[in-house]
Design a protein around this motif. Structure first.
Motif, PDB file in Angstrom:
ATOM      1  N   HIS A 140      80.759 -28.210   6.298  1.00  0.00           N
ATOM      2  CA  HIS A 140      78.750 -27.762   7.197  1.00  0.00           C
ATOM      3  C   HIS A 140      78.311 -28.435   6.281  1.00  0.00           C
ATOM      4  O   HIS A 140      76.910 -28.605   5.720  1.00  0.00           O
ATOM      5  CB  HIS A 140      78.038 -26.269   7.070  1.00  0.00           C
ATOM      6  N   VAL A 163      80.337 -34.165   7.849  1.00  0.00           N
ATOM      7  CA  VAL A 163      80.119 -34.073   9.410  1.00  0.00           C
ATOM      8  C   VAL A 163      79.907 -35.310   9.951  1.00  0.00           C
ATOM      9  O   VAL A 163      80.468 -35.660  10.525  1.00  0.00           O
ATOM     10  CB  VAL A 163      79.175 -33.449   9.665  1.00  0.00           C
ATOM     11  N   ILE A 223      72.978 -31.587   9.558  1.00  0.00           N
ATOM     12  CA  ILE A 223      73.351 -30.778  10.847  1.00  0.00           C
ATOM     13  C   ILE A 223      72.767 -31.884  12.280  1.00  0.00           C
ATOM     14  O   ILE A 223      72.393 -32.695  12.997  1.00  0.00           O
ATOM     15  CB  ILE A 223      74.120 -30.443  11.206  1.00  0.00           C
TER      16      ILE A 223
END
Length: 190
Positions: free
Chosen positions: A126, A131, A159
């Motif tokens: 994460h 990502v 994100i």
């Protein structure tokens, strides 16, 4: 078997055996299940499988559509997976597990037979940088027939920022799915 998978997720019988934080919840499991069925996905490629739950849901979605599941999933460490449980051994026949970082290893799928409709599920690290690496790796393969599902798009600002950035490109359709931790569907425009 979908019901049994969801019940297993909620049971505490094996709670010490599996990494349980951030498992996809029931709503997210159904979202994956129905997205794969709606798009008639023939191959599922997953960046990050702590316990194998989302890959198992994908296998059931395909199997219930009479599509032979073709699941490829990555984990950075060797650890127990749900499909090793006696009740879910059938799933194991459909899964290829790679123990390696996804972005550095995903090129292995280039050697697989052609699959018209693929789903990529990004739920590994994460960390924003990781990502982005996973997305760049997936983006190389993406066609207008494929879908990408990002998990945990709420609660991780990097994100979320990436999803907002992708939405600015005319090349992609970006749709947020309302779930506890957030899921975002990304497709290329036709």
């Amino acid at each position: 078997m979908l019901k049994e998978l969801l019940e297993f997720r909620e049971s505490s019988f094996h709670k010490d055996l599996y990494k349980r934080e951030r498992w996809i919840n029931e709503r997210e499991a159904y979202a994956i299940y129905f997205l794969l069925q709606e798009h008639k996905i023939t191959r599922y490629i997953e960046a990050g499988t702590a316990n194998g739950f989302s890959a198992s849901i994908a296998a059931m979605a395909m199997k219930d559509l009479n599509i032979t599941p073709d699941i490829h999933t990555w984990d950075i460490i060797e650890r127990p997976k749900i499909w090793q449980e006696p009740n879910f051994q059938l799933i194991k026949d459909y899964v290829t597990l790679y123990v390696a970082p996804f972005a550095e290893d995903v090129n292995k799928i280039r050697t697989l037979p052609f699959a018209l409709k693929r789903a990529f599920f990004i739920d590994g690290s994460h960390n924003t940088g990781e990502v982005r690496k996973d997305w760049r790796a997936v983006r190389e393969f993406l066609t207008t027939h494929d879908i990408v599902i990002f998990h945990d798009t709420q609660g991780y600002q990097g994100i979320r920022d990436m999803m907002n950035s992708l939405a600015q490109y005319q090349e992609y359709i970006v749709s947020d799915l309302t779930t506890e931790r957030g899921m975002t569907l990304v497709r290329k425009y036709e």
